[in-house]
Motif scaffolding. Sequence first.
Motif, mmCIF file in Angstrom:
data_model
loop_
_atom_site.group_PDB
_atom_site.id
_atom_site.type_symbol
_atom_site.label_atom_id
_atom_site.label_comp_id
_atom_site.label_asym_id
_atom_site.label_seq_id
_atom_site.Cartn_x
_atom_site.Cartn_y
_atom_site.Cartn_z
ATOM 1 N N ALA A 169 0.817 -1.211 0.000
ATOM 2 C CA ALA A 169 0.000 0.000 0.000
ATOM 3 C C ALA A 169 0.848 1.257 0.000
ATOM 4 O O ALA A 169 0.316 2.363 0.003
ATOM 5 C CB ALA A 169 -0.937 -0.001 1.193
ATOM 6 N N ARG A 170 2.178 1.104 0.002
ATOM 7 C CA ARG A 170 3.114 2.226 -0.128
ATOM 8 C C ARG A 170 4.023 1.958 -1.312
ATOM 9 O O ARG A 170 4.120 0.829 -1.806
ATOM 10 C CB ARG A 170 3.974 2.340 1.137
ATOM 11 C CG ARG A 170 4.815 1.080 1.396
ATOM 12 C CD ARG A 170 5.787 1.259 2.541
ATOM 13 N NE ARG A 170 6.500 -0.001 2.846
ATOM 14 C CZ ARG A 170 7.617 -0.397 2.242
ATOM 15 N NH1 ARG A 170 8.164 0.337 1.277
ATOM 16 N NH2 ARG A 170 8.196 -1.543 2.592
ATOM 17 N N THR A 171 4.655 2.984 -1.802
ATOM 18 C CA THR A 171 5.650 2.791 -2.856
ATOM 19 C C THR A 171 6.999 2.470 -2.221
ATOM 20 O O THR A 171 7.238 2.714 -1.048
ATOM 21 C CB THR A 171 5.773 4.046 -3.740
ATOM 22 O OG1 THR A 171 6.009 5.186 -2.907
ATOM 23 C CG2 THR A 171 4.512 4.255 -4.551
ATOM 24 N N SER A 172 7.874 1.911 -3.048
ATOM 25 C CA SER A 172 9.158 1.454 -2.532
ATOM 26 C C SER A 172 10.206 1.535 -3.626
ATOM 27 O O SER A 172 9.899 1.406 -4.816
ATOM 28 C CB SER A 172 9.046 0.003 -2.039
ATOM 29 O OG SER A 172 10.317 -0.545 -1.776
ATOM 30 N N THR A 173 11.432 1.730 -3.221
ATOM 31 C CA THR A 173 12.564 1.687 -4.154
ATOM 32 C C THR A 173 13.316 0.359 -4.023
ATOM 33 O O THR A 173 14.352 0.159 -4.657
ATOM 34 C CB THR A 173 13.543 2.840 -3.882
ATOM 35 O OG1 THR A 173 13.993 2.768 -2.520
ATOM 36 C CG2 THR A 173 12.865 4.181 -4.130
#
Length: 471
Positions: free
Chosen positions: A373-377
């Motif tokens: 539910a979050r973005t990530s690198t």
Amino acid sequence: MSANPLAPQHLRFPTDPDALTARIWPASATRTDDGSLAVGGVSADDLVAQYGTPLYVVDERDVQSRAVRVRNAFTEAFERIGTRAHVYYAGKAFLTTQVAAWMAAADLRIDVCTDGELAVALAGGVDPALLGFHGNNKSDAEITRAVGVGVGTIVLDSHEEIGRVARAAAEAGTVQRVRLRINTGVHASTHDYLATAREDQKFGIPLAEAADAAAAVRAEPSLAFVGLHSHIGSQIFDDSGFREAARRLMDVHASLVETGPVPELNLGGGWGIDYTEADSAFEPEDVADALAAIIAEACAERHIPVPEVAVEPGRYIVGPPGITLYRVGTIKPVTVETSDGGSATRTYVSVDGGMSDNVRPALYGADYTARLARTSTGSPVLARVVGKHCESGDIVVHDEYLPGDVHRGDLLAVAATGAYCWSLASNYNHVGRPPVVAVSDGRTRILVRGESVDDLLARDTGVAPVSAPGR
């Protein structure tokens, strides 16, 4: 990074593990400016803060627009060949009183198959004349109830039901409209448990016995023969089965027209949706156009009138608009030997739900798509999303690439869970079934409340209800 050798061939290594493919996720699903997942204008974080996890979330407008799209597709396709189409929403996919009201507002009828589903549809304000009642083993009480409230059509699934429904209708002083469910013998290209027209299974009357069954119905003064019904299965991507079933039904339909009116033909539902990137689902317009062409051609060849046609979609309408939100718990990298003598790692990502809220992977080997539910690198790693239950088959998503920095406390969203997840949910391991929340235009409302421990204990006659935390 490259593909993990443990990954199935259909699973693509992602260029963007945060991307939300439109055909898989709800129409309103998006990433906010800070990268959070949002549906219906409400962020996953806000939903979970209010309702907890696991949580079923339904994009209300997407459900309604899909219902209207199906209705329009079939209405227009069959108007072009000079007849009408009736769309029944398959309530078994997901039914609540509010969903029933949405379907009625979209001018859809509803298909139910138990006294419970009938009660929900009626409580949702649906006109009983717009209901169809299915089921391979209807009880006398269910038949009496359906006839008594004025259900529009009862689908007869066996020879013995003809007399039972006729008696109930006679006792009620009414003439009950009925269809005959015919087992066409078509082997649909789907999981064995989802194929419902093969010879060796429980549904329907064999094709060779259809004429005798229709004659028996016509001989009953309290029954009105509406026509034939066929349903070859669910989650089907190959249209050849639909085409062949329609052709076989039309042969019988034409022979019955010679001896009396056969006003309708019900072709069922069952076309698939996209659960993963590897799927390629039909568009409803394509299904409607193809079936209309088959029926028009068959009627022209046999020199008979084109009947009114009914269909029964469910999954297409409510599947993609739904997601399930989970809280991530234990993360467990597992080293597995590969066929070339080497090894690779599969990361097991445990969540706070599982087969109690989505049994389809265990039951059918169903595949799903998941996203944080979050973005990530973080670099993608091959993951298997698993539940908290005491079964090794307690798998939510068999194979998915998730960001390598997935950690305890993350929120995880699984796409396309609107159909057959809540409907098949259980209390395995005494876990309460999650709530279902509708979202629209930044607002939320509960469709079905979640079950607390108190709810579970309230049904246990050996103990008095106790105060316990829960939803």
